[in-house]
Design an enzyme around this catalytic site. Structure first.
Site, PDB file in Angstrom:
ATOM      1  N   ARG A  53      11.573 -58.464  41.334  1.00  0.00           N
ATOM      2  CA  ARG A  53      12.266 -59.663  40.889  1.00  0.00           C
ATOM      3  C   ARG A  53      12.789 -59.412  39.484  1.00  0.00           C
ATOM      4  O   ARG A  53      12.445 -58.432  38.850  1.00  0.00           O
ATOM      5  CB  ARG A  53      11.318 -60.855  40.905  1.00  0.00           C
ATOM      6  CG  ARG A  53       9.862 -60.526  40.480  1.00  0.00           C
ATOM      7  CD  ARG A  53       9.184 -61.629  39.743  1.00  0.00           C
ATOM      8  NE  ARG A  53       9.945 -61.966  38.582  1.00  0.00           N
ATOM      9  CZ  ARG A  53       9.893 -61.295  37.430  1.00  0.00           C
ATOM     10  NH1 ARG A  53       9.149 -60.207  37.311  1.00  0.00           N
ATOM     11  NH2 ARG A  53      10.593 -61.693  36.401  1.00  0.00           N
ATOM     12  N   GLY A  54      13.665 -60.283  39.039  1.00  0.00           N
ATOM     13  CA  GLY A  54      14.323 -60.046  37.761  1.00  0.00           C
ATOM     14  C   GLY A  54      15.709 -59.490  38.023  1.00  0.00           C
ATOM     15  O   GLY A  54      15.869 -58.554  38.805  1.00  0.00           O
ATOM     16  N   ALA A  55      16.708 -60.042  37.374  1.00  0.00           N
ATOM     17  CA  ALA A  55      18.094 -59.683  37.694  1.00  0.00           C
ATOM     18  C   ALA A  55      18.360 -58.180  37.675  1.00  0.00           C
ATOM     19  O   ALA A  55      18.852 -57.608  38.649  1.00  0.00           O
ATOM     20  CB  ALA A  55      19.035 -60.429  36.746  1.00  0.00           C
ATOM     21  N   ARG A  90      19.457 -63.267  47.616  1.00  0.00           N
ATOM     22  CA  ARG A  90      19.235 -64.232  46.529  1.00  0.00           C
ATOM     23  C   ARG A  90      20.592 -64.489  45.861  1.00  0.00           C
ATOM     24  O   ARG A  90      21.319 -63.546  45.559  1.00  0.00           O
ATOM     25  CB  ARG A  90      18.215 -63.734  45.495  1.00  0.00           C
ATOM     26  CG  ARG A  90      16.790 -63.599  46.043  1.00  0.00           C
ATOM     27  CD  ARG A  90      15.771 -63.323  44.932  1.00  0.00           C
ATOM     28  NE  ARG A  90      15.475 -64.526  44.148  1.00  0.00           N
ATOM     29  CZ  ARG A  90      14.717 -64.527  43.047  1.00  0.00           C
ATOM     30  NH1 ARG A  90      14.228 -63.379  42.588  1.00  0.00           N
ATOM     31  NH2 ARG A  90      14.470 -65.657  42.397  1.00  0.00           N
ATOM     32  N   GLN A 203       5.530 -66.594  36.586  1.00  0.00           N
ATOM     33  CA  GLN A 203       5.895 -65.276  36.069  1.00  0.00           C
ATOM     34  C   GLN A 203       5.360 -65.052  34.647  1.00  0.00           C
ATOM     35  O   GLN A 203       5.264 -63.906  34.202  1.00  0.00           O
ATOM     36  CB  GLN A 203       7.420 -65.090  36.061  1.00  0.00           C
ATOM     37  CG  GLN A 203       8.038 -64.895  37.445  1.00  0.00           C
ATOM     38  CD  GLN A 203       8.533 -66.195  38.046  1.00  0.00           C
ATOM     39  OE1 GLN A 203       7.939 -67.251  37.818  1.00  0.00           O
ATOM     40  NE2 GLN A 203       9.616 -66.142  38.807  1.00  0.00           N
ATOM     41  N   ASP A 243      19.679 -64.471  34.214  1.00  0.00           N
ATOM     42  CA  ASP A 243      20.042 -63.967  35.536  1.00  0.00           C
ATOM     43  C   ASP A 243      21.546 -63.916  35.735  1.00  0.00           C
ATOM     44  O   ASP A 243      22.032 -63.252  36.654  1.00  0.00           O
ATOM     45  CB  ASP A 243      19.403 -64.850  36.606  1.00  0.00           C
ATOM     46  CG  ASP A 243      17.899 -64.738  36.554  1.00  0.00           C
ATOM     47  OD1 ASP A 243      17.275 -65.453  35.747  1.00  0.00           O
ATOM     48  OD2 ASP A 243      17.346 -63.900  37.306  1.00  0.00           O
ATOM     49  N   ASN A 253      19.176 -69.052  33.709  1.00  0.00           N
ATOM     50  CA  ASN A 253      17.873 -68.401  33.666  1.00  0.00           C
ATOM     51  C   ASN A 253      16.858 -69.249  34.412  1.00  0.00           C
ATOM     52  O   ASN A 253      17.168 -70.313  34.958  1.00  0.00           O
ATOM     53  CB  ASN A 253      17.446 -68.175  32.202  1.00  0.00           C
ATOM     54  CG  ASN A 253      16.326 -67.165  32.070  1.00  0.00           C
ATOM     55  OD1 ASN A 253      16.388 -66.070  32.612  1.00  0.00           O
ATOM     56  ND2 ASN A 253      15.268 -67.560  31.364  1.00  0.00           N
ATOM     57  N   LYS A 254      15.620 -68.753  34.455  1.00  0.00           N
ATOM     58  CA  LYS A 254      14.566 -69.447  35.193  1.00  0.00           C
ATOM     59  C   LYS A 254      14.489 -70.926  34.838  1.00  0.00           C
ATOM     60  O   LYS A 254      14.620 -71.295  33.669  1.00  0.00           O
ATOM     61  CB  LYS A 254      13.218 -68.768  34.887  1.00  0.00           C
ATOM     62  CG  LYS A 254      12.038 -69.327  35.615  1.00  0.00           C
ATOM     63  CD  LYS A 254      12.188 -69.361  37.134  1.00  0.00           C
ATOM     64  CE  LYS A 254      12.586 -68.028  37.702  1.00  0.00           C
ATOM     65  NZ  LYS A 254      13.017 -68.074  39.101  1.00  0.00           N
TER      66      LYS A 254
HETATM   67  C1  LIG Z   1      15.515 -59.663  32.945  1.00  0.00           C
HETATM   68  S1  LIG Z   1      16.042 -60.839  34.071  1.00  0.00           S
HETATM   69  C2  LIG Z   1      14.580 -61.742  34.272  1.00  0.00           C
HETATM   70  C3  LIG Z   1      14.860 -63.097  34.827  1.00  0.00           C
HETATM   71  O1  LIG Z   1      14.676 -63.109  36.246  1.00  0.00           O
HETATM   72  C4  LIG Z   1      13.680 -64.077  36.545  1.00  0.00           C
HETATM   73  O2  LIG Z   1      13.912 -64.727  37.752  1.00  0.00           O
HETATM   74  P1  LIG Z   1      13.045 -64.305  39.057  1.00  0.00           P
HETATM   75  O3  LIG Z   1      11.632 -64.050  38.589  1.00  0.00           O
HETATM   76  O4  LIG Z   1      13.184 -65.517  39.957  1.00  0.00           O
HETATM   77  O5  LIG Z   1      13.718 -63.084  39.624  1.00  0.00           O
HETATM   78  C5  LIG Z   1      13.760 -65.045  35.380  1.00  0.00           C
HETATM   79  O6  LIG Z   1      14.871 -65.900  35.463  1.00  0.00           O
HETATM   80  C6  LIG Z   1      13.885 -64.075  34.252  1.00  0.00           C
HETATM   81  O7  LIG Z   1      14.331 -64.597  33.027  1.00  0.00           O
END
Ligand SMILES: CSC[C@H]1O[C@H](OP(=O)(O)O)[C@H](O)[C@@H]1O
Length: 367
Positions: A53-55, A90, A203, A243, A253-254
Site C-alpha cells: 500500500r502507499g502510492a 484502487r 497505518q 496519493d 491523502n488518507k
Molecule cells: C507515500 S504515499 C502514502 C500514502 O498512501 C496511504 O494510503 P493507503 O495506505 O490507503 O495506500 C496514505 O494515504 C499515505 O499518505
C-alpha cells in the site's frame, strides 16, 4: 530501511525463484511475513487488499505486474488487458495509472519478443527511481527540520506530526514523509513524532513500527488529538504523504489529512506534504471536484484487527451487529492550507506556478 540491523526494501525481485516478493503489510506490526506475488490475481489482490500500500509502492508493484503479464503473453491485447485488470484495483493513488501508462508507452513500440525482458527491466528501474526520489525528498525535508531545530534550545526535540503511513513501507524505500525524519535523526537532530493512529486501517501502527526500528522517538495518538496538541503549542510542523496532488497543489491523502491541515492553519503550524513527482496528476486542477475517492469495505470501520494477549492476530467487531459503515479512504486538502510541497527537486509553494517552476518539463508536456 533496516529491520533489526538488516536492510529491507518493501518489495524485491527474487531472481532465483524468478518472482516478486513483498512484505505483506496486512500483518504488521505484529507479524513480519514475506510472500511471493506469482500470478496476475496475486498482483490485483496485493494492491486491493493492501498487502502492499502507499502510492509509490502501488505503482512499483503494478510495473512488476505488467512484467508478469508480458512474460505470460506479450501481445498488445494482453498488455491492454493487464493495464485494465491492474488499474481498476484502487482508484485514487495516481501512481498506479502513472506506472501502467509508463510501461505501456515503453513496451508498445517493441517487438513482442523483446517485451518481457524490457518490462522486467523497467519495473526494476521504476523501483530504483522511487528509492532515489525519496532519498532526495529527505534531503530537502531535512533542511526544513534543521531550520526549526536551529531556533530551539540545544537538544530540545523538533516535534513533528504525521498522518497515516508515508514511510518506507509505503514506498520502495526511505518513505516520503518519513525520509526527512530518518535523515534528521541520522544527522543527530533531536526529534519527536506524533503519529496519528489513522483509522480505520491504523497505518499509524506501521509508522510507529518503522520509527521504532530506526530509533526515532514517537508517540502514537488518536486521530482526533492533533488539533489539541497544536492548540497547546506541541507541534512544530506537520508532514504527510500524498496519493495524488493536482497541478495547482491540491493534496489528496488518507482520510483525516484535511482535518489536520485545518487545525494546522488555525494554529499557525506549518503543514508540508512530501510529494514525489510521479504522484503529481498534471491533468487535474481542482482536487475536491476531480479526484476519485476510494470507498472501501465497511467492515474496515466496523471491525478492527489486533493481537491478543496470547499473541494471536484477530479481528473484533466494534459496532452493534449490522451497523452500516461509511469508509471513504481519502480526502483532499485545498492548496490554500498547504505551506509547501517537498519534492525531489526541492520545496515549492502549493501552486501551479510553484510546481511548474520545479517541473517545467512535466507541466509543459501536460498542456
Ligand atoms: C507515500 S504515499 C502514502 C500514502 O498512501 C496511504 O494510503 P493507503 O495506505 O490507503 O495506500 C496514505 O494515504 C499515505 O499518505
Amino acid at each position: 530501511m533496516k529491520i533489526d540491523g538488516t536492510h529491507y526494501r518493501s518489495l524485491w525481485w527474487n531472481a532465483e525463484k524468478d518472482v516478486l516478493e513483498i512484505i505483506d503489510q496486512r500483518w504488521l506490526p505484529h507479524d513480519f511475513r514475506v510472500v511471493p506475488v506469482a500470478t496476475m490475481q496475486d498482483f490485483a489482490d496485493a494492491i486491493y487488499q493492501m498487502r502492499v500500500r502507499g502510492a509509490p509502492l502501488i505503482g512499483a508493484t503494478a510495473a512488476y505486474g505488467m512484467a508478469l503479464a508480458m512474460a505470460e503473453n506479450s501481445s498488445d491485447a494482453n498488455m491492454d488487458a493487464a493495464w485494465t485488470f491492474l488499474e481498476k484495483t484502487r482508484p485514487t493513488a495516481i501512481n498506479l495509472r502513472w506506472a501502467l501508462d509508463r510501461c505501456r508507452a515503453a513496451l508498445r513500440p517493441l517487438p513482442e519478443s523483446d517485451r518481457a525482458a524490457a518490462a522486467l527491466q523497467l519495473a526494476h528501474e521504476i523501483a530504483d527511481e522511487d528509492v532515489e526520489i525519496n532519498r532526495r525528498i529527505g534531503e530537502h525535508g531535512l533542511a526544513l527540520i534543521r531550520d526549526i531545530a536551529a531556533k530551539k534550545p540545544a537538544g530540545e526535540p523538533v516535534r513533528l506530526l504525521t498522518h497515516c503511513n508515508a514511510g518506507w513501507l509505503a514506498t520502495v524505500d526511505w518513505g516520503t514523509a518519513t525520509s526527512p525524519m530518518y535523515q534528521a535523526h541520522d544527522a543527530g537532530i533531536a526529534l519527536h513524532v506524533w503519529v496519528d493512529e489513522t483509522r480505520p486501517r491504523n497505518q499509524g501502527a506501521l509508522t510507529s513500527w518503522e520509527l521504532g526500528k530506526h530509533g526515532v522517538p514517537h508517540t502514537y495518538i488518536t486521530d482526533n488529538a492533533g488539533g489539541h496538541l497544536m492548540q497547546h503549542g506541541m507541534v512544530d510542523m506537520v508532514i504527510t504523504g500524498t496519493d495524488r496532488t493536482t497541478r495547482r497543489g491540491d493534496v489528496c491523502n488518507k482520510i483525516g489529512t484535511y482535518l489536520k491541515a485545518l487545525a494546522a492553519h488555525d494554529n499557525g503550524v506549518p503543514f508540508y506534504v512530501a510529494l514525489p513527482s510521479p504522484t503529481i496528476d498534471w491533468t487535474v486542477s481542482g482536487g475536491v471536484a476531480e479526484i476519485p475517492i476510494e470507498e472501501r469495505d465497511a467492515q474496515e470501520i466496523t471491525h478492527i484487527q489486533g493481537v491478543t494477549e496470547a499473541g494471536e492476530i484477530g479481528t473484533v467487531r466494534v459496532t452493534p451487529e449490522g451497523t452500516p459503515g461509511g469508509n471513504p479512504a481519502f480526502d483532499v486538502t485545498p492548496n490554500r492550507l498547504v505551506t509547501g510541497l517537498i519534492t525531489e527537486r526541492g520545496v515549492c509553494a502549493a501552486s501551479e506556478e510553484g510546481l511548474a517552476a520545479l517541473f517545467p518539463d512535466f507541466a509543459q508536456a501536460a498542456e
